[in-house]
Design an enzyme around this catalytic site. Structure first.
Site, mmCIF file in Angstrom:
data_model
loop_
_atom_site.group_PDB
_atom_site.id
_atom_site.type_symbol
_atom_site.label_atom_id
_atom_site.label_comp_id
_atom_site.label_asym_id
_atom_site.label_seq_id
_atom_site.Cartn_x
_atom_site.Cartn_y
_atom_site.Cartn_z
ATOM 1 N N HIS A 298 -25.986 15.065 26.070
ATOM 2 C CA HIS A 298 -27.264 14.623 25.501
ATOM 3 C C HIS A 298 -28.325 14.822 26.577
ATOM 4 C CE1 HIS A 298 -30.410 12.187 23.785
ATOM 5 N NE2 HIS A 298 -29.707 12.039 22.678
ATOM 6 N N GLU A 311 -33.353 10.125 20.935
ATOM 7 C CA GLU A 311 -34.102 11.316 20.547
ATOM 8 C C GLU A 311 -35.271 10.946 19.627
ATOM 9 O OE1 GLU A 311 -31.188 14.165 19.662
ATOM 10 O OE2 GLU A 311 -32.539 15.524 18.633
ATOM 11 N N ARG A 314 -38.700 11.380 21.080
ATOM 12 C CA ARG A 314 -39.298 12.721 20.980
ATOM 13 C C ARG A 314 -39.662 13.017 19.532
ATOM 14 N NH1 ARG A 314 -34.785 15.954 22.909
ATOM 15 N NH2 ARG A 314 -33.639 14.009 23.059
ATOM 16 N N ARG A 335 -29.961 19.844 21.051
ATOM 17 C CA ARG A 335 -29.577 19.149 22.279
ATOM 18 C C ARG A 335 -29.023 20.082 23.351
ATOM 19 N NH1 ARG A 335 -26.858 13.659 19.736
ATOM 20 N NH2 ARG A 335 -28.865 12.750 19.208
ATOM 21 N N HIS A 438 -21.996 12.985 25.948
ATOM 22 C CA HIS A 438 -22.390 12.085 24.873
ATOM 23 C C HIS A 438 -21.406 12.050 23.700
ATOM 24 C CE1 HIS A 438 -24.860 9.730 22.346
ATOM 25 N NE2 HIS A 438 -25.198 10.705 21.538
ATOM 26 N N HIS A 439 -21.055 13.210 23.195
ATOM 27 C CA HIS A 439 -20.294 13.230 21.939
ATOM 28 C C HIS A 439 -19.249 14.338 22.011
ATOM 29 C CE1 HIS A 439 -20.071 12.612 17.500
ATOM 30 N NE2 HIS A 439 -19.666 13.864 17.510
ATOM 31 N N ARG A 478 -23.864 19.114 17.880
ATOM 32 C CA ARG A 478 -24.199 18.125 16.852
ATOM 33 C C ARG A 478 -25.692 17.844 16.861
ATOM 34 N NH1 ARG A 478 -25.123 12.827 16.707
ATOM 35 N NH2 ARG A 478 -24.443 12.414 18.831
#
Ligand code: ADP
Length: 504
Positions: A298, A311, A314, A335, A438-439, A478
């Site tokens: 991220h 996010e 933004r 991302r 992050h993911h 993602r």
């Protein structure tokens, strides 16, 4: 509004009745990690503490056992229960919520009633195409189709449970506003977890915490239960179907670095329980995995506390500036690209810069302030001093950006979304960020019925999975807001499908 207040009151009453009914059962409590917010109070009023089921109440057998209590697990538990199954949730940490509790931006969904109300013209096809583009064209087409086509009904389903995501914003890679969050613009995770918790409580679905599932049991070619470490003992619990909802492996930084050596030394935004257990449990029963090396970093993670900066900031209009006080990229690119742009800076960090009007629109910022992550200045020059960037440069950057917003044209970096508001209301703010793990986009291979597939592509009877533990939906990257869509849409489906399976 009235409906929500009423529903909130009803939920608290039912929760109270549940707690009383539980009596001695309810031995484990944990402070809610959710920040107070008015919308949370509407959906889950009175929820300052969560109460869990006494380990002594764990039965020998259930229709459906759900492993993991993030959004996917709790959604699965509710829908399996509502489809007539007896259900229990086993969570290895001391409280429910997993990474879901930390999620911030919102839940992406298309063709929703809340979009209609705001006159947002969106379509499932557009949602599909933009997600596919963001995922580098590698997303599993059937899973993605299922996700987008069932996103609006998932928003309605949550709403029917008093979990109302009516405030809509946008995230990187999306051309329409389709990121649904609580009415007051607060972070989605805490609100969702608390709302789901109350729905489980209302249904008297047992929630066992400090319950670490260490094995899946198998009998006659079917998954027949689990082995769980709970209360200092190891116990076997039978089930006609098991739903794996154990989340990703983003907290296992060794595994992350092994799969993608470039990520060695990164911080992680993940909670400690995200260690990929469900993947290992199912692999031991022959399950196939997909996209395991696809690990998302991220772009905006505060590095000292490894805290994710949503996010949505933004999406609501913030810009990113480098150590020279200049913009350097389209902040609402996907991302992977924004992260690469920050990593390419020298020094490789940036600031998310916003004004006080934006701060009012994104309630999550209040949490960041409490944690001491936000620098501020009464004027742009003051802010520049506070973050040690050249004053003139920051001033020019903001003037140029505000003109781009007014002209609806960002000549410098081609940004075209998150441009509804200028950054011109003092005081001004900045948060220092850099990318973090992050993911995990890869995981167990499932079909649209959430059945876990083996290496030959056949369903493993009695085994279902949903959420971050699965792979395929997001492809190589993602999109922000799609994880919550994933866990709710497929968590709900896993509950329904596993409940149908036990009736066979
Ligand atoms: P998702 O977003 O897919 O719902 P989360 O990370 O929010 O995933 O939740 C997954 C939950 O599963 C976490 O609370 C995690 O602690 C829990 N979990 C992980 N491994 C196990 C395990 N072996 N036994 C029980 N719970 C587990």
């Amino acid at each position: 509004m009235k409906k929500k207040v009423w529903l909130g009151a009803l939920l608290s009453l039912l929760a109270a009745v549940f707690l009383i009914a539980c009596g001695s059962k309810a031995s484990n409590t944990a402070e809610s990690s959710t920040p107070a917010s008015s919308s949370k109070e509407e959906a889950v009023s009175g929820a300052s503490e969560k109460v869990y089921t006494d380990p002594a109440e764990l039965k020998d057998s259930y229709d459906v056992l759900v492993i993991g209590s993030g959004g996917a697990g709790m959604a699965a538990a509710v829908s399996a229960h509502d489809a007539g199954a007896s259900v229990a949730v086993l969570e290895k940490m001391g409280e429910v919520g997993g990474n879901t509790a930390k999620s911030s931006a919102g839940m992406n969904a298309s063709q929703t009633k809340f979009q209609d109300k705001e006159g947002i013209k969106d379509s499932n096809d557009k949602f599909y195409e933009e997600t596919l583009k963001g995922g580098g064209g590698t997303n599993d087409p059937e899973l993605l189709r299922y996700l987008v086509d069932n996103s609006a009904s998932a928003i309605d389903w949550l709403d029917s449970m008093g979990i109302t995501l009516s405030n809509i914003t946008t995230t990187g890679g999306m051309s329409e506003k389709r990121t649904h969050r609580p009415a007051d613009g607060s972070a989605v995770g805490g609100y969702l977890v608390t709302g789901l918790y109350h729905n489980l409580a209302e249904r008297e679905i047992p929630m066992f915490v400090n319950a670490d599932v260490t094995n899946l049991e198998e009998k006659d070619g079917k998954i027949s239960g689990v082995e769980v470490k709970i209360d200092g003992k190891t116990k076997k619990v039978a089930a006609k179907a098991v739903v794996i909802a154990t989340g990703g492996f983003g907290a296992d930084l060794d595994k992350v670095a092994q799969l993608n050596p470039k990520l060695k030394g990164y911080v992680t935004t993940n909670q400690a329980g995200s260690t990929g257990d469900g993947i290992a449990l199912a692999e031991a029963k022959g399950a196939a995995t997909v996209d395991m090396e696809q690990i998302q970093i991220h772009p905006t993670v505060e590095q000292e506390k490894s805290y994710l900066i949503t996010e949505a900031i933004r999406g609501e209009g913030a810009i990113l500036v480098n150590s020279k006080g200049e913009r350097f990229f389209n902040e609402l690119e996907t991302r992977d690209k924004v992260s690469a742009a920050i990593n390419g800076l020298e020094p490789n960090y940036a600031y998310v810069v916003f004004d006080s009007a934006l701060k009012d629109r994104v309630k999550a910022i209040a949490q960041y302030e409490k944690k001491g992550l936000v620098k501020s200045g009464e004027t742009v020059a003051d802010l520049a001093k506070a973050i040690d960037v050249p004053e003139d440069a920051l001033q020019t950057t903001l003037e140029t950006w505000n003109k781009a917003v007014a002209d609806k044209s960002d000549a410098a970096f081609g940004r075209s979304s998150g441009m509804d508001h200028a950054l011109d209301t003092a005081p001004y703010y900045a948060i220092k960020i850099a990318p973090g793990v992050h993911h995990t986009m890869g995981g167990l291979k499932i079909n649209t019925n959430t059945e876990v597939l083996n290496k030959e592509g056949q369903a493993i009877p009695g085994l279902y999975a949903a959420g971050e533990v699965t792979g395929g939906v997001h492809g190589k990257n993602r999109i922000g807001g799609n994880a919550v869509a994933d866990i709710i849409v497929f968590g709900r489906q896993a509950g329904e499908q596993s409940a149908q399976f036990v009736k066979k």
